[in-house]
Design a protein around this motif. Sequence first.
Motif, PDB file in Angstrom:
ATOM      1  N   ASP A 103      15.278 -31.854 -14.446  1.00 31.61           N
ATOM      2  CA  ASP A 103      15.445 -32.475 -15.767  1.00 31.61           C
ATOM      3  C   ASP A 103      15.286 -31.418 -16.863  1.00 31.61           C
ATOM      4  O   ASP A 103      14.232 -30.830 -17.031  1.00 31.61           O
ATOM      5  N   ILE A 104      16.376 -31.157 -17.592  1.00 31.04           N
ATOM      6  CA  ILE A 104      16.353 -30.150 -18.662  1.00 31.04           C
ATOM      7  C   ILE A 104      16.584 -30.799 -20.025  1.00 31.04           C
ATOM      8  O   ILE A 104      17.006 -30.136 -20.962  1.00 31.04           O
ATOM      9  N   THR A 105      16.299 -32.106 -20.129  1.00 30.28           N
ATOM     10  CA  THR A 105      16.573 -32.821 -21.388  1.00 30.28           C
ATOM     11  C   THR A 105      15.810 -32.213 -22.543  1.00 30.28           C
ATOM     12  O   THR A 105      16.379 -31.949 -23.616  1.00 30.28           O
ATOM     13  N   GLU A 106      14.506 -31.959 -22.330  1.00 27.90           N
ATOM     14  CA  GLU A 106      13.704 -31.433 -23.444  1.00 27.90           C
ATOM     15  C   GLU A 106      14.172 -30.041 -23.828  1.00 27.90           C
ATOM     16  O   GLU A 106      14.195 -29.681 -25.006  1.00 27.90           O
ATOM     17  N   ARG A 107      14.533 -29.254 -22.834  1.00 24.24           N
ATOM     18  CA  ARG A 107      15.021 -27.930 -23.160  1.00 24.24           C
ATOM     19  C   ARG A 107      16.318 -27.994 -23.955  1.00 24.24           C
ATOM     20  O   ARG A 107      16.541 -27.240 -24.899  1.00 24.24           O
ATOM     21  N   ARG A 131      17.222 -30.434 -25.905  1.00 29.14           N
ATOM     22  CA  ARG A 131      16.911 -30.864 -27.275  1.00 29.14           C
ATOM     23  C   ARG A 131      16.353 -29.710 -28.096  1.00 29.14           C
ATOM     24  O   ARG A 131      16.673 -29.557 -29.281  1.00 29.14           O
ATOM     25  N   ALA A 132      15.500 -28.882 -27.439  1.00 26.06           N
ATOM     26  CA  ALA A 132      14.957 -27.725 -28.158  1.00 26.06           C
ATOM     27  C   ALA A 132      16.076 -26.762 -28.541  1.00 26.06           C
ATOM     28  O   ALA A 132      16.084 -26.194 -29.638  1.00 26.06           O
ATOM     29  N   GLU A 133      17.032 -26.592 -27.616  1.00 25.13           N
ATOM     30  CA  GLU A 133      18.148 -25.701 -27.936  1.00 25.13           C
ATOM     31  C   GLU A 133      18.975 -26.247 -29.095  1.00 25.13           C
ATOM     32  O   GLU A 133      19.433 -25.499 -29.953  1.00 25.13           O
ATOM     33  N   GLU A 134      19.181 -27.595 -29.092  1.00 23.03           N
ATOM     34  CA  GLU A 134      19.960 -28.184 -30.190  1.00 23.03           C
ATOM     35  C   GLU A 134      19.215 -28.046 -31.514  1.00 23.03           C
ATOM     36  O   GLU A 134      19.826 -27.755 -32.553  1.00 23.03           O
ATOM     37  N   ALA A 135      17.869 -28.237 -31.484  1.00 19.65           N
ATOM     38  CA  ALA A 135      17.100 -28.067 -32.719  1.00 19.65           C
ATOM     39  C   ALA A 135      17.159 -26.624 -33.203  1.00 19.65           C
ATOM     40  O   ALA A 135      17.289 -26.342 -34.401  1.00 19.65           O
ATOM     41  N   LEU A 136      17.070 -25.695 -32.258  1.00 22.53           N
ATOM     42  CA  LEU A 136      17.172 -24.285 -32.618  1.00 22.53           C
ATOM     43  C   LEU A 136      18.544 -23.972 -33.205  1.00 22.53           C
ATOM     44  O   LEU A 136      18.662 -23.213 -34.157  1.00 22.53           O
ATOM     45  N   GLN A 137      19.582 -24.610 -32.639  1.00 19.86           N
ATOM     46  CA  GLN A 137      20.927 -24.373 -33.159  1.00 19.86           C
ATOM     47  C   GLN A 137      21.047 -24.889 -34.595  1.00 19.86           C
ATOM     48  O   GLN A 137      21.659 -24.249 -35.449  1.00 19.86           O
ATOM     49  N   GLN A 169      22.329 -20.105 -24.012  1.00 17.67           N
ATOM     50  CA  GLN A 169      21.878 -21.152 -23.101  1.00 17.67           C
ATOM     51  C   GLN A 169      21.528 -20.505 -21.770  1.00 17.67           C
ATOM     52  O   GLN A 169      22.387 -19.904 -21.146  1.00 17.67           O
ATOM     53  N   THR A 170      20.281 -20.568 -21.492  1.00 16.30           N
ATOM     54  CA  THR A 170      19.831 -19.996 -20.219  1.00 16.30           C
ATOM     55  C   THR A 170      19.103 -21.056 -19.422  1.00 16.30           C
ATOM     56  O   THR A 170      18.505 -21.954 -19.990  1.00 16.30           O
ATOM     57  N   GLY A 171      19.155 -20.958 -18.204  1.00 12.23           N
ATOM     58  CA  GLY A 171      18.438 -21.901 -17.341  1.00 12.23           C
ATOM     59  C   GLY A 171      18.379 -21.358 -15.924  1.00 12.23           C
ATOM     60  O   GLY A 171      19.269 -20.647 -15.504  1.00 12.23           O
ATOM     61  N   ILE A 172      17.327 -21.677 -15.354  1.00 12.11           N
ATOM     62  CA  ILE A 172      17.161 -21.222 -13.967  1.00 12.11           C
ATOM     63  C   ILE A 172      16.992 -22.465 -13.087  1.00 12.11           C
ATOM     64  O   ILE A 172      16.120 -23.264 -13.340  1.00 12.11           O
ATOM     65  N   ALA A 221      16.594  -8.900 -31.182  1.00  9.83           N
ATOM     66  CA  ALA A 221      15.609  -9.247 -30.155  1.00  9.83           C
ATOM     67  C   ALA A 221      14.820 -10.456 -30.636  1.00  9.83           C
ATOM     68  O   ALA A 221      14.564 -10.611 -31.836  1.00  9.83           O
ATOM     69  N   GLU A 222      14.442 -11.309 -29.702  1.00  8.99           N
ATOM     70  CA  GLU A 222      13.609 -12.472 -30.023  1.00  8.99           C
ATOM     71  C   GLU A 222      12.933 -12.952 -28.749  1.00  8.99           C
ATOM     72  O   GLU A 222      13.410 -12.719 -27.641  1.00  8.99           O
ATOM     73  N   GLU A 223      11.760 -13.608 -28.924  1.00  9.98           N
ATOM     74  CA  GLU A 223      11.077 -14.215 -27.791  1.00  9.98           C
ATOM     75  C   GLU A 223      11.672 -15.593 -27.538  1.00  9.98           C
ATOM     76  O   GLU A 223      11.874 -16.376 -28.464  1.00  9.98           O
ATOM     77  N   GLN A 224      11.956 -15.890 -26.248  1.00 13.18           N
ATOM     78  CA  GLN A 224      12.605 -17.152 -25.921  1.00 13.18           C
ATOM     79  C   GLN A 224      12.219 -17.554 -24.509  1.00 13.18           C
ATOM     80  O   GLN A 224      12.455 -16.813 -23.555  1.00 13.18           O
ATOM     81  N   ASP A 225      11.595 -18.735 -24.367  1.00 10.03           N
ATOM     82  CA  ASP A 225      11.220 -19.288 -23.061  1.00 10.03           C
ATOM     83  C   ASP A 225      10.398 -18.308 -22.243  1.00 10.03           C
ATOM     84  O   ASP A 225      10.642 -18.098 -21.051  1.00 10.03           O
ATOM     85  N   GLY A 226       9.426 -17.654 -22.870  1.00 12.34           N
ATOM     86  CA  GLY A 226       8.540 -16.745 -22.148  1.00 12.34           C
ATOM     87  C   GLY A 226       9.143 -15.401 -21.837  1.00 12.34           C
ATOM     88  O   GLY A 226       8.565 -14.627 -21.082  1.00 12.34           O
TER      89      GLY A 226
END
Length: 830
Positions: free
Chosen positions: A127-131, A133-139, A164-167, A743-748
């Motif tokens: 489930d990546i729903t929250e991620r 949503r976070a990406e959409e808010a960031l956008q 958009q990254t995901g593992i 450069a930016e910090e993103q998802d650890g």
Amino acid sequence: MIRDHETPNKGSETTQYLENLIRYANAPIIVWDASLRITRFNNAFERLTGRAAGEVIGRSPEILFPEARREELMVLIRETTAGERWETVEIPILTADGRIRTVLWNSAAVYEDDQKTVSSVIAQGNDITERKRAEEALQRAHDELERRVLERTLKLREANEALQTGIAERIGAEEAVKAERKRLYDVLEMLPVYVILLSPDYHVPFANRFFRERFGESDGRCCFDYLFSRSEPCENCESYNVLKTGAPHHWEWTGPDGRNYDIFDFPFTEADGSLHILEVGIDITKRKRAEEALQRLNETLEERVAERTDELAKANAILNAICENTPAPIYVTDHRSRLVMCNPAVLRTIGRTHPEVLGKSEAELFGPEVGAPIVAHDQRVMETGITETFEEEIGDRIFYMTKTPLRDIQGEITGVIAVGTEITELKRAEAQKQRLLEQLQQSAEEMEVQNEELQCTTEQLQEKTEELALLNRALQESEEHFRSLIENASDIILLLDMQRRITYASPSVKQIGGYEPENLIGTDVLDLLHPDDVTKAVETVKTGMDRPSARLTFEVRIRDSSGRWIILDITGANLIREGSERRFIVNARDITDRKHAEEERNRLIASHEEAHREANLYLDIITHDIRNANNVSSIYADLMLDLLEGPERTYAQKLRDSISRSTEILMNVSTIRRIHTSSTGFSPVDLSMVVSEEAGNFRGASIRREIPPLEVMADNLLSTVFMNLIGNSVKFGGPDVEIVVRAEEQDGEVLVAVEDNGPGVPDDVKERLFHRFERGKARGRGDGLGLFICRTVIERYGGRIWIDDRVPGRPEDGAAFRFTLKPANQDPTS
């Protein structure tokens, strides 16, 4: 698997174990058959959708999809029943209360006996729903920022879309099976973790292949017996806390194999209602060792910083000495062409002192006729910001002056740095033009041959490196094999009387020597020894008899029952018993295999060292001898460019370009050597400082840096990544290319991007561009190692690297090279 002595009901129990493992898995798991009917629906899926399994079992998967996309998504479902496999496919799921959840899916087909017909499909989701949503808010925040910047400056181009990254973890069954029990059993057999069931009476009714390979078969014995050779349960066994509390339990354990495991225990109800323990263990030995290595790294950080500071001071002293003693004139002017620094070579050239020179312009020093053109050259370099070389005359002497813009810390041009080379004598060499041209053509042919040989040597070097890696793995496997043989051997225990006769022999003499223990009673132990070892044994035993407190250790050869000589490691001591009777106790361990293993290990080490020396020989030839030849050839090529015109000058330019490509290959080979020979210890590195230093090496290029204060875990090879990526953009982007480093910090992680508005990279080239000797057609020519080195360094840091379009979907508008690094402040346990 049902053993001969087990009842058929054992198969149903195993099925129940496996069913419960899937049912209580944290990841949503669903199974549908070939007729597109749902057959399984685990607890995680119920929590995700808000639907009970009874509501969906037997129904089509379309009930889980939003109505607007059901037809499209059912096409994907049908494709899986034809053998298509999902790998991180993004599918929306409709919950019972009407909400949409976004899930990444992996799937695998299960085949009938013919291995061709699909009987069912099993899929696991994330489930990546929250991620999302976070990406959409960031956008949305990013778009708002772009709008405001556009209103103020009207000069920035539209920004790249948010990454958009995901593992997604891949889970699937790979072998076809006949029945559901075998399929679920194979899933557990393939897991890279151990899974066991523990009964209340300390037996292990089920253990997967990972556990059996690590700890062996239980053969019906209790866990404390076959794992630790104990006669009773372990004190404070944490696994059995589950039976006391009825709740899951998480802890860490060091197994009998010396490795560290992360343990998860769950209460598990058997088919007969009895309570068992389901235990899952994950090998975290590498992580533990990495934590220890990080601790050691932190302890030495201050020492390395001090060493680096001393190196910088020495480098500055060397640079000052070179500047003071070089015969080449070097000087620095301000924005008004007034000299603010010059070395002794300048003073000797113009015949003046420092007070007479500093603060004056070239026009004041040499007069308007000579000084005006020199001042014009300075102003041109400051206006264009590009390093150029000019031919300047001072009196009867002619110089080639290379002038570079001088920038302050903000990057603003404040003056010019000039380095000169006198070419008066070269101007007199025009008469040698024809002879030098012939030499030029010959050198070009020789250089082409050298380049081909260098390319072949580079490929041989890579093959040799891979052979070394295989040799190291073979050595490690051999050592582990022989170590296992030694550790599992049983020792022989003998009691001797004062006449060296055996009065007791342990049962292990049957296993090691092939003798029945009772047949050795009364035998003189010297009768079993190799004749060459008798004298040493007699003297050692005599020492033990004379010195009761001494502990004796030595090696001897013993003849076994078949006549073969075996090697024993002997530990002996004098036993003083009550009365006058005395005994000598001997503990003997069979080390024959260990001796052979040591011989094999020494052979492998010698082979490894020979291969390593051979590889270093190739590297020394490449990085020293060929580079020296290139330096000499480069000098002649530069002379040719100065002396020739027309077609001949074109030949000279091609020669110099070929030499430059050869030198670039040598630098890449040297970098690959540093990658393979440097330690894997990393320390915090200031990302902004590394980018600034490398960007400063590309003077005249338009490079904008958007780097917040960040520290990443790396070493001094990180600068090589930026050198190659920025150099790639400068080389292929043309004179007007614009480069941005972000450069930016993103998802650890720290996400870094090097973007340019050059010709871009076609989609069919992006992936293979990071492989050895691959070249992108849209990126011109090259040796194909630069981006391969970037990928090797980034993966060595635990990150990944890839290529995007600077403007998504429009490769002709430029490329964006992106990679990830680990932040220095990251929790090492994460």
